[in-house]
Design an enzyme around this catalytic site. Structure first.
Site, PDB file in Angstrom:
ATOM      1  N   TYR A  89       0.836  -1.196   0.000  1.00  0.00           N
ATOM      2  CA  TYR A  89       0.000   0.000   0.000  1.00  0.00           C
ATOM      3  C   TYR A  89       0.872   1.248   0.000  1.00  0.00           C
ATOM      4  O   TYR A  89       0.579   2.223  -0.690  1.00  0.00           O
ATOM      5  CB  TYR A  89      -0.930   0.002   1.224  1.00  0.00           C
ATOM      6  N   ASN A 110     -12.506  -1.812  -4.571  1.00  0.00           N
ATOM      7  CA  ASN A 110     -12.408  -2.278  -5.953  1.00  0.00           C
ATOM      8  C   ASN A 110     -13.627  -3.146  -6.300  1.00  0.00           C
ATOM      9  O   ASN A 110     -13.808  -4.210  -5.715  1.00  0.00           O
ATOM     10  CB  ASN A 110     -11.106  -3.080  -6.110  1.00  0.00           C
ATOM     11  N   CYS A 118      -6.430  -6.518  -7.004  1.00  0.00           N
ATOM     12  CA  CYS A 118      -6.175  -5.902  -5.702  1.00  0.00           C
ATOM     13  C   CYS A 118      -5.531  -6.885  -4.722  1.00  0.00           C
ATOM     14  O   CYS A 118      -4.907  -6.457  -3.743  1.00  0.00           O
ATOM     15  CB  CYS A 118      -7.463  -5.333  -5.121  1.00  0.00           C
ATOM     16  N   HIS A 119      -5.634  -8.179  -4.997  1.00  0.00           N
ATOM     17  CA  HIS A 119      -5.007  -9.173  -4.115  1.00  0.00           C
ATOM     18  C   HIS A 119      -3.486  -9.082  -4.150  1.00  0.00           C
ATOM     19  O   HIS A 119      -2.816  -9.612  -3.270  1.00  0.00           O
ATOM     20  CB  HIS A 119      -5.466 -10.591  -4.479  1.00  0.00           C
ATOM     21  N   GLU A 146      -0.913 -17.741  -8.105  1.00  0.00           N
ATOM     22  CA  GLU A 146      -0.039 -17.016  -9.025  1.00  0.00           C
ATOM     23  C   GLU A 146       1.441 -17.309  -8.785  1.00  0.00           C
ATOM     24  O   GLU A 146       2.296 -16.783  -9.489  1.00  0.00           O
ATOM     25  CB  GLU A 146      -0.286 -15.510  -8.907  1.00  0.00           C
TER      26      GLU A 146
END
Length: 158
Positions: A89, A110, A118-119, A146
């Site tokens: 952030y 979001n 956003c993850h 991912e």
């Protein structure tokens, strides 16, 4: 507003379209199901993404999330975070201007999670929050899907 739902490893998800653009992705099964060309292509893309997110690249269809100019600026930056990588952030706040808290609020609002990733935004000293139905557990699952290696020392606020 056309909506189309899909089964996912995170549970049912519903895509919504307006004026030929995706405007939201929500947890849960939508009441109305309309197979527009865009929603069908987006559903198929998500199905393939859940199978192998590294093979998909960025979401290739138009997005139009509702939000303030500041939120949209942050969401645009989120779309540039490559699959399998993260930012914080604070780092995002330095790029867009504002505080880590204001960035966190925008990230949390979001309306198109996963597609606007956003993850991939973490707290400086931990995972941070997640607005998906499964909360932080969903965020961790998406990051691991991912290929993100989460540090065992990194506090995971569940």
């Amino acid at each position: 507003m056309p909506q189309l739902s899909l089964h996912s490893p995170l549970g049912p998800l519903t895509l919504s379209e307006e004026d030929g653009k995706i405007i939201s992705l929500d947890w849960g099964w939508g009441r109305d199901q309309t197979e527009t060309p865009l929603l069908t292509q987006a559903r198929d893309w998500l199905d393939q993404w859940f199978d192998d997110p590294t093979a998909q690249g960025a979401f290739p269809f138009p997005l139009e999330p509702y939000g303030t100019a500041y939120q949209k600026k942050i969401w645009a930056f989120l779309q540039g975070i490559p699959t399998g990588t993260t930012t914080t952030y604070g780092e995002l706040a330095q790029k867009v201007g504002g505080s880590p808290q204001s960035v966190g609020q925008a990230v949390g609002r979001n309306p198109i999670p996963i597609l606007i990733p956003c993850h991939r935004v973490l707290a400086r000293n931990g995972i941070g929050g997640y607005s998906g139905d499964g909360g932080v557990d969903d965020k961790i699952w998406l990051l691991e899907l991912e290929g993100v290696q989460l540090s065992p020392q990194q506090p995971q606020e569940r």
